[in-house]
Design a protein around this motif. Structure first.
Motif, mmCIF file in Angstrom:
data_model
loop_
_atom_site.group_PDB
_atom_site.id
_atom_site.type_symbol
_atom_site.label_atom_id
_atom_site.label_comp_id
_atom_site.label_asym_id
_atom_site.label_seq_id
_atom_site.Cartn_x
_atom_site.Cartn_y
_atom_site.Cartn_z
ATOM 1 N N ASP A 93 -4.778 -4.412 -13.713
ATOM 2 C CA ASP A 93 -5.293 -3.054 -13.600
ATOM 3 C C ASP A 93 -4.520 -2.218 -12.579
ATOM 4 O OD1 ASP A 93 -7.303 -3.584 -15.456
ATOM 5 O OD2 ASP A 93 -8.667 -4.346 -13.898
ATOM 6 N N GLY A 94 -3.830 -2.874 -11.653
ATOM 7 C CA GLY A 94 -3.119 -2.139 -10.601
ATOM 8 C C GLY A 94 -1.653 -1.915 -10.871
ATOM 9 N N CYS A 95 -0.995 -2.864 -11.538
ATOM 10 C CA CYS A 95 0.445 -2.752 -11.788
ATOM 11 C C CYS A 95 0.735 -1.820 -12.956
ATOM 12 C CB CYS A 95 1.044 -4.127 -12.091
ATOM 13 S SG CYS A 95 0.927 -5.309 -10.735
ATOM 14 N N THR A 140 0.879 -1.173 0.000
ATOM 15 C CA THR A 140 0.000 0.000 0.000
ATOM 16 C C THR A 140 0.914 1.220 0.000
ATOM 17 O OG1 THR A 140 -0.076 -0.225 2.415
ATOM 18 C CG2 THR A 140 -1.956 -1.093 1.189
ATOM 19 N N SER A 178 -1.738 -8.174 -11.048
ATOM 20 C CA SER A 178 -2.802 -7.172 -10.987
ATOM 21 C C SER A 178 -2.751 -6.338 -12.258
ATOM 22 C CB SER A 178 -2.632 -6.279 -9.751
ATOM 23 O OG SER A 178 -3.658 -5.306 -9.695
ATOM 24 N N VAL A 236 -1.879 -3.567 -3.809
ATOM 25 C CA VAL A 236 -1.564 -4.489 -4.908
ATOM 26 C C VAL A 236 -0.739 -5.660 -4.370
ATOM 27 C CG1 VAL A 236 -1.623 -2.775 -6.763
ATOM 28 C CG2 VAL A 236 0.514 -3.174 -5.507
ATOM 29 N N LYS A 288 -4.992 4.458 -8.014
ATOM 30 C CA LYS A 288 -6.375 4.018 -7.814
ATOM 31 C C LYS A 288 -6.457 2.602 -7.243
ATOM 32 C CE LYS A 288 -6.795 2.327 -12.579
ATOM 33 N NZ LYS A 288 -7.512 2.455 -13.877
ATOM 34 N N ALA A 289 -5.402 1.808 -7.429
ATOM 35 C CA ALA A 289 -5.423 0.429 -6.945
ATOM 36 C C ALA A 289 -5.444 0.378 -5.416
ATOM 37 C CB ALA A 289 -4.220 -0.340 -7.478
ATOM 38 N N CYS A 325 5.402 -5.194 -8.494
ATOM 39 C CA CYS A 325 3.959 -5.422 -8.522
ATOM 40 C C CYS A 325 3.658 -6.610 -9.439
ATOM 41 C CB CYS A 325 3.251 -4.172 -9.027
ATOM 42 S SG CYS A 325 1.451 -4.288 -9.087
ATOM 43 N N ALA A 331 2.869 0.898 -9.294
ATOM 44 C CA ALA A 331 1.427 0.621 -9.327
ATOM 45 C C ALA A 331 0.620 1.900 -9.525
ATOM 46 C CB ALA A 331 0.998 -0.079 -8.035
ATOM 47 N N GLU A 332 -0.625 1.733 -9.877
ATOM 48 C CA GLU A 332 -1.533 2.849 -10.076
ATOM 49 C C GLU A 332 -2.112 3.300 -8.728
ATOM 50 O OE1 GLU A 332 -1.835 4.268 -12.886
ATOM 51 O OE2 GLU A 332 -0.947 2.767 -14.228
#
Length: 283
Positions: free
Chosen positions: A119-121, A63, A117, A175, A171-172, A114, A168-169
């Motif tokens: 959408d997250g990485c 996080t 993920s 991750v 918004k995630a 990451c 990472a993004e």
């Protein structure tokens, strides 16, 4: 009968052999009972072999905390007053209590990537290296898989926001990651800063290479202070009640892999409280 000179040479040779055998027997006796050689401070002697190398990859989650500029992350439970001034910048991480180990992990370096993920990485799943400079405390009001990310027995990495955004993004939020211990690569020597007073000294250790995390530390003065073991005050701040003033000081640091570095006379006789002094060598 051999001449006197020959007899003398033979006797000397036998004496050398007997001495070697006696020393070997003494070593066997010590080792037979599991007795190991100790340092003057009572610690087991370890022999260094090579340099600290990367460990195995492990699964965890990451996080972020603090501001986009790393604000709110430059101090913390390791005792570093300002990670920017200490050379760590904001490439840092607060680790869960399982990893933190009451401050023993402070200064350790981790490579983080990451994973799993889409959408997250970040694209390409880049990796980064961060230094442990803080504790991510447990939150027992929430479960470990829903808000209590740093609750035991979870191994969790709470990155600074600038570090998190490299892999990472935003918004995630959280991750899955793969991480491992890696050598800490530092410029220049180990640094020492003493605060407190002549009756109670606190020594902050920074810029430690190799394993990065200090497991033991001792100090020696140039006059009256003999080798004295320091105790961990908190994080990477070590303490002693010895009067260290008006002496040139030598520090010996041992990292978690039992390698040692001695900074001879790193503090001059007229050293000052609050001033940082850098050794010429590192791990």
């Amino acid at each position: 009968m051999a001449p006197p000179a020959a007899r003398g040479a033979a006797s000397s040779a036998r004496l050398v052999v007997l001495l070697v055998l006696a020393l070997a027997a003494a070593a066997d006796v010590a080792n037979a009972g599991g007795v190991k050689a100790l340092t003057p401070g009572g610690r087991v002697v370890h022999h260094n072999h090579g340099k600290f190398t990367a460990g195995p990859w492990k699964p965890a989650h990451a996080t972020f905390y603090g501001g986009r500029d790393g604000s709110g992350t430059t101090a913390g439970a390791c005792g570093y007053k300002d990670t920017r001034a200490d050379g760590y910048g904001v490439q840092t991480v607060a680790v869960s209590s399982v990893l933190f180990a009451d401050g023993a992990a402070c200064g350790a370096c981790y490579e983080v990537r990451c994973v799993d993920s889409p959408d997250g990485c970040k694209k390409g799943c880049p990796a980064l290296v961060v230094t442990a400079t803080n504790l991510c405390p447990p939150n027992y009001q929430q479960s470990g898989d829903s808000g209590g990310w740093c609750n035991p027995p979870r191994e969790h990495l709470d990155l600074t926001m600038p570090a998190f955004l490299q892999i990472a993004e935003e918004k995630a939020g959280i991750v899955p990651v793969s991480y491992r211990r890696v050598p800490c690569l530092k410029q220049g020597g180990i640094r020492y800063t003493i605060t407190g007073n002549k009756y109670f000294n606190m020594v902050e250790v920074t810029n430690v290479g190799g394993a990065g995390d200090v497991a033991a530390m001792s100090v020696k003065g140039s006059k009256r202070v003999k080798w004295t073991e320091l105790k961990r005050n908190w994080g990477q701040v070590w303490q002693t009640g010895e009067d260290l003033t008006e002496e040139s000081l030598t520090f010996r640091v041992m990292t978690s892999d039992h390698r040692k570095a001695t900074s001879w006379h790193v503090l001059p006789t007229d050293w000052k409280f609050g001033v940082t002094y850098q050794a010429s060598k590192n791990f």
